[in-house]
Design a protein around this motif. Structure first.
Motif, PDB file in Angstrom:
ATOM      1  N   MET A  97       0.838  -1.198   0.000  1.00  0.00           N
ATOM      2  CA  MET A  97       0.000   0.000   0.000  1.00  0.00           C
ATOM      3  C   MET A  97       0.873   1.248   0.000  1.00  0.00           C
ATOM      4  N   ASN A  98       0.467   2.226  -0.785  1.00  0.00           N
ATOM      5  CA  ASN A  98       1.193   3.494  -0.823  1.00  0.00           C
ATOM      6  C   ASN A  98       0.468   4.558  -0.011  1.00  0.00           C
ATOM      7  N   CYS A  99       1.230   5.543   0.454  1.00  0.00           N
ATOM      8  CA  CYS A  99       0.662   6.625   1.256  1.00  0.00           C
ATOM      9  C   CYS A  99      -0.288   7.492   0.425  1.00  0.00           C
ATOM     10  N   PRO A 100      -1.494   7.797   0.965  1.00  0.00           N
ATOM     11  CA  PRO A 100      -2.423   8.653   0.225  1.00  0.00           C
ATOM     12  C   PRO A 100      -1.944  10.104   0.113  1.00  0.00           C
ATOM     13  N   ASN A 101      -0.996  10.506   0.937  1.00  0.00           N
ATOM     14  CA  ASN A 101      -0.413  11.853   0.834  1.00  0.00           C
ATOM     15  C   ASN A 101       0.783  11.876  -0.097  1.00  0.00           C
ATOM     16  N   CYS A 102       1.713  10.969   0.151  1.00  0.00           N
ATOM     17  CA  CYS A 102       3.008  11.015  -0.541  1.00  0.00           C
ATOM     18  C   CYS A 102       3.034  10.144  -1.793  1.00  0.00           C
ATOM     19  N   GLN A 103       2.019   9.344  -1.947  1.00  0.00           N
ATOM     20  CA  GLN A 103       1.810   8.525  -3.130  1.00  0.00           C
ATOM     21  C   GLN A 103       2.905   7.533  -3.506  1.00  0.00           C
ATOM     22  N   GLU A 104       4.138   8.030  -3.678  1.00  0.00           N
ATOM     23  CA  GLU A 104       5.201   7.113  -4.072  1.00  0.00           C
ATOM     24  C   GLU A 104       5.731   6.313  -2.880  1.00  0.00           C
ATOM     25  N   THR A 105       5.448   6.797  -1.672  1.00  0.00           N
ATOM     26  CA  THR A 105       6.016   6.166  -0.480  1.00  0.00           C
ATOM     27  C   THR A 105       5.163   4.991  -0.017  1.00  0.00           C
ATOM     28  N   LYS A 106       5.818   3.875   0.218  1.00  0.00           N
ATOM     29  CA  LYS A 106       5.099   2.691   0.694  1.00  0.00           C
ATOM     30  C   LYS A 106       4.844   2.777   2.199  1.00  0.00           C
ATOM     31  N   LEU A 107       3.667   2.363   2.619  1.00  0.00           N
ATOM     32  CA  LEU A 107       3.353   2.331   4.044  1.00  0.00           C
ATOM     33  C   LEU A 107       4.126   1.189   4.716  1.00  0.00           C
ATOM     34  N   ALA A 108       4.634   1.449   5.900  1.00  0.00           N
ATOM     35  CA  ALA A 108       5.322   0.432   6.687  1.00  0.00           C
ATOM     36  C   ALA A 108       4.384  -0.021   7.801  1.00  0.00           C
ATOM     37  N   GLU A 109       4.717  -1.132   8.445  1.00  0.00           N
ATOM     38  CA  GLU A 109       3.846  -1.609   9.516  1.00  0.00           C
ATOM     39  C   GLU A 109       4.620  -1.851  10.800  1.00  0.00           C
ATOM     40  N   ILE A 110       4.025  -1.472  11.918  1.00  0.00           N
ATOM     41  CA  ILE A 110       4.563  -1.862  13.214  1.00  0.00           C
ATOM     42  C   ILE A 110       3.414  -2.427  14.044  1.00  0.00           C
ATOM     43  N   ILE A 111       3.772  -3.173  15.078  1.00  0.00           N
ATOM     44  CA  ILE A 111       2.749  -3.678  16.001  1.00  0.00           C
ATOM     45  C   ILE A 111       2.754  -2.766  17.223  1.00  0.00           C
ATOM     46  N   PHE A 112       1.599  -2.224  17.523  1.00  0.00           N
ATOM     47  CA  PHE A 112       1.497  -1.322  18.658  1.00  0.00           C
ATOM     48  C   PHE A 112       0.268  -1.696  19.469  1.00  0.00           C
ATOM     49  N   ASN A 113       0.451  -1.897  20.768  1.00  0.00           N
ATOM     50  CA  ASN A 113      -0.663  -2.365  21.605  1.00  0.00           C
ATOM     51  C   ASN A 113      -1.332  -3.592  20.991  1.00  0.00           C
ATOM     52  N   LYS A 114      -0.517  -4.494  20.466  1.00  0.00           N
ATOM     53  CA  LYS A 114      -0.990  -5.734  19.840  1.00  0.00           C
ATOM     54  C   LYS A 114      -1.800  -5.519  18.565  1.00  0.00           C
ATOM     55  N   VAL A 115      -1.766  -4.308  18.052  1.00  0.00           N
ATOM     56  CA  VAL A 115      -2.510  -4.022  16.832  1.00  0.00           C
ATOM     57  C   VAL A 115      -1.524  -3.638  15.739  1.00  0.00           C
ATOM     58  N   GLY A 116      -1.720  -4.198  14.537  1.00  0.00           N
ATOM     59  CA  GLY A 116      -0.877  -3.817  13.418  1.00  0.00           C
ATOM     60  C   GLY A 116      -1.259  -2.426  12.950  1.00  0.00           C
ATOM     61  N   VAL A 117      -0.284  -1.531  12.905  1.00  0.00           N
ATOM     62  CA  VAL A 117      -0.560  -0.162  12.472  1.00  0.00           C
ATOM     63  C   VAL A 117       0.292   0.156  11.257  1.00  0.00           C
ATOM     64  N   ASN A 118      -0.351   0.589  10.184  1.00  0.00           N
ATOM     65  CA  ASN A 118       0.383   1.021   9.000  1.00  0.00           C
ATOM     66  C   ASN A 118       0.648   2.514   9.092  1.00  0.00           C
ATOM     67  N   TYR A 119       1.863   2.896   8.732  1.00  0.00           N
ATOM     68  CA  TYR A 119       2.190   4.317   8.776  1.00  0.00           C
ATOM     69  C   TYR A 119       3.093   4.682   7.618  1.00  0.00           C
ATOM     70  N   CYS A 120       3.088   5.969   7.306  1.00  0.00           N
ATOM     71  CA  CYS A 120       3.971   6.451   6.249  1.00  0.00           C
ATOM     72  C   CYS A 120       5.262   6.972   6.877  1.00  0.00           C
TER      73      CYS A 120
END
Ligand SMILES: [Zn+2]
Ligand SMILES: [Zn+2]
Length: 177
Positions: free
Chosen positions: A1-24
């Protein structure tokens, strides 16, 4: 998935509070899939049921409009949702029910809730939660603040983002296509 703001940048994932969170990694926006929101809420509900304040209870305060961004998952336009005079804006996908938050939205939510709460004990509690979340956080340093605010919001307020409100989904469905 790519960032809806930066478009070319791929979203990364971390686990936070046992929940997978995607971030740019570039603009530090956060993407939550529908299931992730539910899981974050369930996880916290067990501990924090006793504080259940529905801050999104006034249905007349929802605002909804066409947004500028596209869903990172399926490419359809995201709707921009707000609540009253809170200044909070989140982008929601009508199809997959994912939610995008630009950097700083959780801070605005936390601030809005604080102002509404107007109770010294509750405000201190919220600040402590944010600090606590920062201390246990081991991911990228740049994300620390944002996720601390996120943790404070879900912990403290039983995670009632306007976006999760069933009424909002009804509104989206009723919009002319
Ligand atoms: Zn970005
Ligand atoms: Zn979508």
């Amino acid at each position: 998935m790519n960032c809806p703001n930066c478009q070319e940048t791929k979203l990364a994932e971390i686990i936070f509070n046992k929940v997978g969170v995607n971030y740019c990694p570039k603009c530090l926006g956060l993407w939550f899939e529908q299931d992730e929101l539910r899981k974050a809420k369930d996880e916290k509900d067990q501990d924090f049921n006793w504080l259940d304040i529905d801050l999104w209870s006034d249905q007349t305060k929802f605002q909804l409009g066409e947004g500028q961004k596209a869903c990172p998952k399926n490419g359809v336009p995201l709707y921009e949702a707000g609540y009253g005079d809170s200044g909070i804006k989140v982008d929601v996908c009508e199809q997959c029910h994912g939610v995008w938050l630009d950097r700083g939205e959780f801070k605005k939510i936390a601030q809005y809730l604080k102002n509404k709460g107007n109770d010294e004990m509750l405000n201190n509690y919220l600040a402590n939660l944010a600090e606590e979340a920062k201390e246990i956080f081991t991911g990228p340093e740049t994300l620390k603040e944002e996720l601390a605010d996120f943790a404070a919001v879900i912990k403290f307020f039983n995670y009632k983002l306007p976006i999760q409100h069933p009424y909002l989904m009804e509104l989206i469905k009723s919009l002319p296509k």
